[in-house]
Design a protein around this motif. Structure first.
Motif, PDB file in Angstrom:
ATOM      1  N   VAL A   1       0.685  -1.263   0.060  1.00 16.48           N
ATOM      2  CA  VAL A   1      -0.078  -0.050   0.037  1.00 16.48           C
ATOM      3  C   VAL A   1       0.807   1.265   0.008  1.00 16.48           C
ATOM      4  O   VAL A   1       0.538   2.081  -0.347  1.00 16.48           O
ATOM      5  CB  VAL A   1      -0.852  -0.130   1.105  1.00 16.48           C
ATOM      6  N   HIS A   2       2.126   1.056   0.598  1.00 18.42           N
ATOM      7  CA  HIS A   2       3.051   2.335   0.692  1.00 18.42           C
ATOM      8  C   HIS A   2       3.588   2.597  -0.847  1.00 18.42           C
ATOM      9  O   HIS A   2       3.935   3.892  -1.170  1.00 18.42           O
ATOM     10  CB  HIS A   2       4.354   2.067   1.693  1.00 18.42           C
ATOM     11  N   ASP A   3       3.253   2.036  -1.788  1.00 15.19           N
ATOM     12  CA  ASP A   3       3.576   2.370  -3.184  1.00 15.19           C
ATOM     13  C   ASP A   3       2.606   3.096  -4.025  1.00 15.19           C
ATOM     14  O   ASP A   3       2.725   3.675  -5.134  1.00 15.19           O
ATOM     15  CB  ASP A   3       3.842   1.176  -4.155  1.00 15.19           C
ATOM     16  N   VAL A   4       1.346   3.339  -3.165  1.00 14.68           N
ATOM     17  CA  VAL A   4       0.363   4.042  -3.672  1.00 14.68           C
ATOM     18  C   VAL A   4       0.413   5.683  -3.250  1.00 14.68           C
ATOM     19  O   VAL A   4       0.288   6.021  -2.034  1.00 14.68           O
ATOM     20  CB  VAL A   4      -1.009   3.478  -3.262  1.00 14.68           C
ATOM     21  N   PHE A   5       0.508   6.567  -4.318  1.00 14.33           N
ATOM     22  CA  PHE A   5       0.506   8.024  -4.131  1.00 14.33           C
ATOM     23  C   PHE A   5      -0.674   8.532  -3.841  1.00 14.33           C
ATOM     24  O   PHE A   5      -1.068   9.179  -2.639  1.00 14.33           O
ATOM     25  CB  PHE A   5       1.132   8.451  -5.089  1.00 14.33           C
ATOM     26  N   TYR A   6      -1.753   8.115  -4.426  1.00 15.22           N
ATOM     27  CA  TYR A   6      -3.132   8.422  -4.281  1.00 15.22           C
ATOM     28  C   TYR A   6      -4.153   7.544  -4.664  1.00 15.22           C
ATOM     29  O   TYR A   6      -3.820   6.869  -5.936  1.00 15.22           O
ATOM     30  CB  TYR A   6      -3.302  10.002  -4.988  1.00 15.22           C
ATOM     31  N   ALA A   7      -5.125   7.385  -3.891  1.00 15.15           N
ATOM     32  CA  ALA A   7      -6.248   6.483  -4.575  1.00 15.15           C
ATOM     33  C   ALA A   7      -7.781   7.049  -4.196  1.00 15.15           C
ATOM     34  O   ALA A   7      -7.901   7.726  -3.105  1.00 15.15           O
ATOM     35  CB  ALA A   7      -6.356   4.990  -3.851  1.00 15.15           C
ATOM     36  N   SER A   8      -8.649   6.879  -5.549  1.00 10.81           N
ATOM     37  CA  SER A   8     -10.023   7.463  -5.053  1.00 10.81           C
ATOM     38  C   SER A   8     -10.892   6.264  -5.435  1.00 10.81           C
ATOM     39  O   SER A   8     -10.549   5.642  -6.386  1.00 10.81           O
ATOM     40  CB  SER A   8     -10.030   8.727  -5.718  1.00 10.81           C
ATOM     41  N   ILE A   9     -12.111   6.610  -4.978  1.00  8.82           N
ATOM     42  CA  ILE A   9     -13.271   5.622  -5.172  1.00  8.82           C
ATOM     43  C   ILE A   9     -14.445   6.502  -5.523  1.00  8.82           C
ATOM     44  O   ILE A   9     -14.875   7.417  -4.762  1.00  8.82           O
ATOM     45  CB  ILE A   9     -13.692   4.753  -4.039  1.00  8.82           C
ATOM     46  N   ASN A  10     -14.974   5.961  -6.745  1.00  7.25           N
ATOM     47  CA  ASN A  10     -16.241   6.783  -7.398  1.00  7.25           C
ATOM     48  C   ASN A  10     -17.400   6.275  -6.357  1.00  7.25           C
ATOM     49  O   ASN A  10     -17.330   5.212  -5.818  1.00  7.25           O
ATOM     50  CB  ASN A  10     -16.385   7.047  -8.667  1.00  7.25           C
ATOM     51  N   SER A  11     -18.491   6.688  -6.963  1.00  7.40           N
ATOM     52  CA  SER A  11     -19.898   6.363  -6.391  1.00  7.40           C
ATOM     53  C   SER A  11     -20.340   4.994  -6.803  1.00  7.40           C
ATOM     54  O   SER A  11     -21.177   4.408  -6.092  1.00  7.40           O
ATOM     55  CB  SER A  11     -21.110   7.342  -6.840  1.00  7.40           C
ATOM     56  N   GLN A  12     -19.551   4.598  -7.953  1.00  8.43           N
ATOM     57  CA  GLN A  12     -19.579   3.097  -8.323  1.00  8.43           C
ATOM     58  C   GLN A  12     -18.752   2.337  -7.733  1.00  8.43           C
ATOM     59  O   GLN A  12     -18.375   1.174  -8.356  1.00  8.43           O
ATOM     60  CB  GLN A  12     -19.727   3.119  -9.884  1.00  8.43           C
ATOM     61  N   ASN A  13     -18.138   2.623  -6.760  1.00  5.55           N
ATOM     62  CA  ASN A  13     -16.921   1.756  -6.049  1.00  5.55           C
ATOM     63  C   ASN A  13     -15.863   1.531  -7.032  1.00  5.55           C
ATOM     64  O   ASN A  13     -15.288   0.266  -6.743  1.00  5.55           O
ATOM     65  CB  ASN A  13     -17.700   0.805  -5.527  1.00  5.55           C
ATOM     66  N   GLU A  14     -15.626   2.166  -8.179  1.00  4.43           N
ATOM     67  CA  GLU A  14     -14.498   2.057  -9.196  1.00  4.43           C
ATOM     68  C   GLU A  14     -13.263   2.883  -8.413  1.00  4.43           C
ATOM     69  O   GLU A  14     -13.221   3.804  -7.990  1.00  4.43           O
ATOM     70  CB  GLU A  14     -14.876   2.546 -10.448  1.00  4.43           C
ATOM     71  N   LEU A  15     -12.161   2.041  -8.561  1.00  6.43           N
ATOM     72  CA  LEU A  15     -11.061   2.397  -7.847  1.00  6.43           C
ATOM     73  C   LEU A  15      -9.967   2.924  -8.910  1.00  6.43           C
ATOM     74  O   LEU A  15     -10.004   2.469  -9.806  1.00  6.43           O
ATOM     75  CB  LEU A  15     -10.307   1.210  -7.061  1.00  6.43           C
TER      76      LEU A  15
END
Length: 58
Positions: free
Chosen positions: A28-42
């Protein structure tokens, strides 16, 4: 990682880690930024991604 944001969407840390593994991201430390939309798409941006965009200065 904002567990409250995941829970607001009805998700949890295990869901996120599973999604990351599906994208072959083991740490998880390789991730700079992650977001989830209203359809739970990452959407994931990694720390190691190279970008040709203009740098942002503060």
């Amino acid at each position: 990682m904002y567990v409250d944001a995941l829970e607001y969407q009805g998700l949890n840390e295990a869901w996120l880690r599973q999604k990351l593994l599906q994208e072959k991201i083991a740490n998880v430390h390789d991730v700079f930024y992650a977001s989830i939309n209203s359809q739970n798409e990452l959407h994931i941006s990694l720390k190691t991604e190279q970008s040709n965009s203009v740098p942002i200065y503060h």
